[in-house]
Enzyme design. Structure first.
Site, PDB file in Angstrom:
ATOM      1  N   ASN A   1       0.856  -1.270   0.023  1.00  0.00           N
ATOM      2  CA  ASN A   1       0.035   0.010   0.019  1.00  0.00           C
ATOM      3  C   ASN A   1       0.943   1.159  -0.041  1.00  0.00           C
ATOM      4  OD1 ASN A   1      -2.709   1.470   0.700  1.00  0.00           O
ATOM      5  ND2 ASN A   1      -1.363   2.251   2.349  1.00  0.00           N
ATOM      6  N   GLU A   2       0.531   2.174  -0.999  1.00  0.00           N
ATOM      7  CA  GLU A   2       1.212   3.501  -1.090  1.00  0.00           C
ATOM      8  C   GLU A   2       2.590   3.331  -0.641  1.00  0.00           C
ATOM      9  OE1 GLU A   2      -1.165   6.168   1.392  1.00  0.00           O
ATOM     10  OE2 GLU A   2      -2.584   6.245  -0.277  1.00  0.00           O
TER      11      GLU A   2
ATOM     12  N   GLU B   1      -8.316   3.814  -3.654  1.00  0.00           N
ATOM     13  CA  GLU B   1      -8.749   4.792  -2.583  1.00  0.00           C
ATOM     14  C   GLU B   1      -9.091   6.099  -3.384  1.00  0.00           C
ATOM     15  OE1 GLU B   1      -6.211   5.293   0.581  1.00  0.00           O
ATOM     16  OE2 GLU B   1      -5.677   3.289   0.744  1.00  0.00           O
TER      17      GLU B   1
HETATM   18  O1  AHR Z   1      -7.937   5.549   3.733  1.00  0.00           O
HETATM   19  C1  AHR Z   1      -7.014   6.247   4.729  1.00  0.00           C
HETATM   20  C2  AHR Z   1      -5.460   6.350   4.496  1.00  0.00           C
HETATM   21  O2  AHR Z   1      -5.344   6.778   3.278  1.00  0.00           O
HETATM   22  C3  AHR Z   1      -5.111   4.804   3.922  1.00  0.00           C
HETATM   23  O3  AHR Z   1      -4.788   4.059   5.248  1.00  0.00           O
HETATM   24  C4  AHR Z   1      -4.008   5.056   3.267  1.00  0.00           C
HETATM   25  O4  AHR Z   1      -3.689   4.227   2.053  1.00  0.00           O
HETATM   26  C5  AHR Z   1      -4.321   6.466   2.704  1.00  0.00           C
HETATM   27  O5  AHR Z   1      -2.960   7.292   2.717  1.00  0.00           O
END
Ligand code: AHR
Length: 505
Positions: A172-173, A292
């Site tokens: 993730n990210e 997201e």
């Molecule tokens: O959705 C909230 C956060 O936003 C998530 O954990 C992250 O992936 C993003 O920065």
């Protein structure tokens, strides 16, 4: 009154809607899991501790896929902590959100919940503090029927049949400096390629999503996508995009103009995917997973006051207003307009945490953003038609933007649905569209989301302050659709061939 014209051709199809663009997201964060979907002591809980009122609202929302367990959380997560007898599960520090994670809810509970909620999992692996080995073990635990260490471990936990999870996120990210174990593009590209390759050795049928940039404004945007795909093009199927918007300057016209920026973001990522494809001389195309997206800013200041190492605090609990619902509608229209390349998208998140559904001990209710999502998820299935929009424009920080976000979707029964947001804050808009290619069509149903106050919100006591109502005035005469879209409003106009009997009565 402003005037706008839409142009479509029934044979000019942008792409088939992949229902997974109506996905959402549950992270171990705030009250998303604990008190959101899982609250064993609640009078609303079923025998497994899942909130039945929430399951009902999730089903009604129409969410075919849910990403889990994070988010930033996944980059420090040990999935093994959340399986097996609950009394043996360790409480851990979650460094991403500075809370205590009890691990009373984990992978198997999520799978049971997903089944009850009528959705499918999109599982993320930890490529922050962990790597390919643990990711491989997790796929084995989930997808191998029996006869190996991790598949038999699952069976010993009471799950005889494999979960068969087919969609996986590789971390993730990973570009974000806030991420545990964040990496350079080259480092991440290599680990994504190797993790993906090894996970596919366990189950060749899985689909894999590599992390793109965590936002268009990241300094590394562009370079990151190019480098990552250069390393892992052959191993992955999708590249992710994340983007949140907020009306921080209280400039609603600018805020609603964000869809132009989102559109540019998608076009740019498609261009980079295709540039790597050309350089590598590949026929395979990489599609996008916008996993997201949402409005997120209302809770930012409150969240700074949360003390460290509590459990399930009220975190990221944005209370959404009417203008947020308009932007959510516009963002979904933008996703649809890219149906040829955006195959997965997740509204972040689903319950309590920047969410369409809120809970308290007394019940669950729908935030304003619930309604556009539910309407578009329900009626936006089929083929997206290339919808040309000729409408007045305005200048804002996102550039020269249209006052109208609009798209037509043609469903299996050859019904047509128009989704449209008039972003003009003051003036109504008269809309026309030549529909002579759809002879005999009439207006079947018209929903409008409108409110005089852009800042109006829904609460548990008044959950319908902002809610759709029946629209009037849309009409087809002489092959021409006309409708008046009130200032600042969202419309769903369903059209059908006159005399057409519903297939599923
Ligand atoms: O959705 C909230 C956060 O936003 C998530 O954990 C992250 O992936 C993003 O920065």
């Amino acid at each position: 009154m402003k005037k706008a014209r839409l142009m479509i051709d029934r044979y000019f199809v942008t792409g088939e809607v992949d229902k997974r663009i109506y996905g959402s997201f549950i992270e171990h964060l705030g009250r998303a899991v604990y008190q959101g979907i899982y609250q064993p002591k609640s009078p609303f809980a079923d025998e497994q501790g899942f909130r039945k009122d929430v399951i009902g609202l999730v089903r009604e929302l129409g969410v075919p896929v849910v990403r889990y367990p994070g988010g930033n959380f996944v980059s420090g997560y040990h999935w093994e902590d959340g399986v097996g007898p609950k009394e043996n599960r360790p409480a851990r520090l979650d460094l991403a959100w500075r809370v205590i994670e009890s691990n009373q809810f984990g992978l198997n509970e999520f799978m049971d919940w997903a089944r009850k909620a009528g959705t499918a999992p999109m599982m993320a692996v930890n490529l922050g503090t962990r790597g390919p080995e643990d990711a491989k073990n997790l796929v084995e635990y989930c997808n191998i029927p029996k006869g190996s260490l991790y598949s038999d471990l699952r069976r010993s936990h009471g799950y005889q049949e494999p979960h068969n999870i087919k969609l996986w996120c590789l971390g993730n990210e990973m570009d974000g400096p806030w991420q545990m174990g964040h990496k350079t593009a080259a480092e991440y590209g290599r680990i994504a390629a190797e993790a993906g390759r090894i996970m596919r050795m366990v189950d060749p049928d899985i689909e894999l999503v590599a992390c793109g940039s965590s936002g268009l404004t990241m300094d590394t945007f562009g370079y990151w996508e190019d480098q990552v795909l250069s390393e892992c093009y052959d191993q992955v199927d999708y590249l992710s995009l994340h983007q949140y918007y907020g009306n921080r300057e209280d400039n609603s016209a600018d805020f609603l103009g964000s869809t132009a920026s989102m559109d540019r973001f998608i076009r740019s990522v498609v261009a980079i995917c295709d540039s790597v494809r050309a350089k590598k001389r590949k026929s395979k195309k990489i599609c996008l997973s916008f996993d997201e997206w949402n409005v997120w800013y209302h809770s930012n200041e409150e969240d700074k006051k949360i003390p460290a190492w509590t459990s399930a605090p009220h975190q990221l609990e944005d209370v959404y207003n009417f203008e947020d619902a308009l932007l959510v509608a516009g963002m979904m229209i933008t996703l649809l307009r890219h149906a040829d390349r955006v195959k997965i998208a997740c509204l972040a998140q689903l319950v309590n945490v920047i969410a369409p559904i809120m809970t308290s001990d007394e019940g669950a209710w729908k935030q304003t953003i619930y309604y556009p999502f539910a309407l578009i998820s329900r009626y936006g299935r089929g083929q997206v038609l290339d919808t040309l929009v000729d409408a007045p424009r305005y200048e804002c920080s996102h550039g020269d933007v249209s006052c109208l976000d609009a798209v037509f979707v043609m469903d299996e029964e050859e019904g047509l649905t128009l989704f449209a947001v008039n972003k003009d804050l003051a003036e109504d808009m008269e809309l026309t569209c030549d529909l002579r290619q759809f002879p005999g069509f009439r207006v079947k149903e018209h929903f409008v989301l409108a409110h005089p106050d852009l800042k109006a919100v829904n609460t548990r006591e008044h959950p319908d302050t902002v809610a759709p109502r029946a629209g009037t005035g849309a009409n087809i005469a002489d092959g021409r659709l006309t409708a008046v879209l009130g200032a600042k409003s969202f419309h769903v106009i369903r059209l059908e061939k006159a005399g057409c009997a519903p297939k599923h009565a």
